[in-house]
Enzyme design. Structure first.
Site, PDB file in Angstrom:
ATOM      1  N   GLU A 130       1.160  -1.407  -0.016  1.00  0.00           N
ATOM      2  CA  GLU A 130       0.116   0.110   0.056  1.00  0.00           C
ATOM      3  C   GLU A 130       0.793   1.429   0.152  1.00  0.00           C
ATOM      4  O   GLU A 130       1.472   1.236   1.170  1.00  0.00           O
ATOM      5  CB  GLU A 130      -0.887  -0.388   1.267  1.00  0.00           C
ATOM      6  CG  GLU A 130      -2.205   0.985   1.288  1.00  0.00           C
ATOM      7  CD  GLU A 130      -2.624   1.329   2.470  1.00  0.00           C
ATOM      8  OE1 GLU A 130      -1.867   0.939   3.615  1.00  0.00           O
ATOM      9  OE2 GLU A 130      -3.868   1.869   2.767  1.00  0.00           O
ATOM     10  N   HIS A 165      -6.152   6.539  -1.657  1.00  0.00           N
ATOM     11  CA  HIS A 165      -5.004   7.325  -1.006  1.00  0.00           C
ATOM     12  C   HIS A 165      -4.717   8.472  -1.653  1.00  0.00           C
ATOM     13  O   HIS A 165      -4.055   8.723  -2.488  1.00  0.00           O
ATOM     14  CB  HIS A 165      -3.808   6.611  -0.546  1.00  0.00           C
ATOM     15  CG  HIS A 165      -4.174   6.294   0.778  1.00  0.00           C
ATOM     16  ND1 HIS A 165      -3.843   6.547   2.043  1.00  0.00           N
ATOM     17  CD2 HIS A 165      -4.194   4.502   1.544  1.00  0.00           C
ATOM     18  CE1 HIS A 165      -4.103   6.171   3.094  1.00  0.00           C
ATOM     19  NE2 HIS A 165      -3.990   4.552   3.424  1.00  0.00           N
ATOM     20  N   ASP A 201      -8.270  -3.549   7.697  1.00  0.00           N
ATOM     21  CA  ASP A 201      -7.200  -2.880   8.216  1.00  0.00           C
ATOM     22  C   ASP A 201      -6.754  -2.232   9.564  1.00  0.00           C
ATOM     23  O   ASP A 201      -5.254  -1.807   9.516  1.00  0.00           O
ATOM     24  CB  ASP A 201      -7.487  -0.864   7.232  1.00  0.00           C
ATOM     25  CG  ASP A 201      -5.928  -0.178   7.164  1.00  0.00           C
ATOM     26  OD1 ASP A 201      -4.671  -0.379   6.649  1.00  0.00           O
ATOM     27  OD2 ASP A 201      -6.399   1.505   6.600  1.00  0.00           O
TER      28      ASP A 201
HETATM   29 ZN   LIG Z   1      -4.791   3.100   3.729  1.00  0.00          ZN
END
Ligand SMILES: [Zn+2]
Length: 382
Positions: free
Chosen positions: A121, A189, A267
């Protein structure tokens, strides 16, 4: 030796009998009867786990084997496979973190079986405050195929997905190369324009990462990157359903728009699964974990410092608030994420590894797991 399990199918609640042999599914058939409140289905898959139970895939360990505890602790809550998730860092640090997971899997057979992919990520995300979230600004950069190829080699094929922002020049070409290499590309993001998101989807991006988070707190009414991702037919989406990252009504809307393409991730950060207290976190400094599972900056309860819930708690948030019924909630954490990577995935197919959960549904609608099988072996629950 064969094992026989009976319960209601996670897909539709119909009575089912499963025969296991040598850790695999041997035979699944419908049964005339089964215990009323026993639900059976595949173990959970969580494709975004930064850490859990005090351990962190994003920090270098003095003892790599300690990271095996994440797999063991997640099995306790029904997660039979997960993706260690490595976030934005310096290229060398990302390499070292990848090699750490590879090393762990060679030394620890159970962790090897539980960690079915690596999720990268970053660092090719938005540099902007808001979309960037808690990722280090200094290490955010434009997509670099040579660098990513090096990480893929270092992972020995374990990298299965990347979260990036298509706002960088050259994103579409990068995405195409990822797709050719069998890597799932997810948008997250991001501060990308509608055209950039459309182009990314055309290039093969198939998912949005934790949709509705990793955003500016205020955005233009339209166009904006939220509408663009919601509108894109070919984008599935993951969400964090911990009760803090998204209000229930947002989840309701995402569900209406994305339908069967909506799924959960935890997450979770290292402090997930830890007792309520104040902690010193690697990212964010001093943080507070409340008894309700909210993790926020010590001096600002409004600023979240990551997710401290596991994916079972996400399922239970959906059930308790009647956002989805049990069969759908279960699919959102099992076959839906699995099918991103294997379109024909069927947990009940002959020869499939017997990663299974048996659970009962409590009066408040939540799920209580009472049996977890990993490769057909019963995991002792605390
Ligand atoms: Zn994230």
């Amino acid at each position: 030796m064969e094992t026989c399990l009976r319960g209601r199918s996670f897909l539709d609640g119909k009575p089912l009998e499963i025969i296991l042999s040598k850790g695999k599914i041997k035979f699944v058939s419908s049964a005339k009867t089964c215990p009323e409140n026993v639900w059976m289905g595949p173990g959970f898959t969580d494709i975004q786990v930064n850490g859990y139970g005090g351990l962190d895939y994003n920090s270098i360990q003095s003892d790599v084997l300690a990271l095996g505890q994440i797999s063991r602790k997640l099995l306790q809550v029904g997660v039979t496979s997960h993706f260690p998730t490595i976030i934005t860092n310096s290229p060398d640090k990302i390499s070292a973190l990848i090699r750490q997971v590879v090393q762990l899997r060679k030394m620890d057979p159970l962790a090897n079986s539980c960690t079915t992919g690596i999720h990268i990520e970053g660092p090719f995300i938005s540099p902007e405050d808001g979309p960037r979230g808690a990722h280090y600004r200094e290490f955010v950069q434009s997509p670099d195929w040579e660098l990513f190829k090096k990480w893929m080699e270092e992972s020995e094929g374990l990298i299965r997905m990347i979260t990036l922002s298509p706002e960088w020049e050259g994103s579409a070409a990068f995405i195409e190369k990822c797709v050719e290499s069998g890597i799932l590309v997810s948008i997250g993001h991001t501060n990308a324009s509608h055209a950039q998101i459309t182009e990314a989807v055309k290039a093969g991006a198939r998912l949005s990462t934790h949709l509705g988070n990793g955003m500016h707190s205020i955005i233009a009414r339209h166009p904006n990157y939220l509408w663009s991702q919601l509108a894109a037919e070919n984008l599935s989406a993951t969400i964090i359903a911990d009760g803090f990252h998204l209000p229930a009504e947002v989840i309701q809307v995402f569900k209406k728009v994305k339908g069967e393409k909506l799924m959960l991730v935890s997450d979770s950060v290292a402090l997930a699964g830890m007792p309520a207290a104040d902690y010193e976190a690697a990212v964010g400094g001093k943080v507070t974990l409340t008894a309700e599972g909210k993790l926020h900056l010590f001096d600002n309860p409004k600023t979240l410092a990551g997710s401290a819930m596991n994916i079972l708690q996400g399922v239970n948030f959906l059930l308790k608030n009647k956002l989805v019924a049990l069969p759908e909630a279960w699919q959102m954490v099992s076959i839906r994420p699995q099918r991103l990577f294997d379109t024909h995935f069927d947990p009940f197919q002959f020869g499939q590894k017997a990663d299974l959960i048996l659970a009962e549904q409590l009066p408040d609608q939540t799920l209580k797991i009472f049996k977890v099988l990993k490769n057909g072996v019963k995991i002792p629950l605390d």
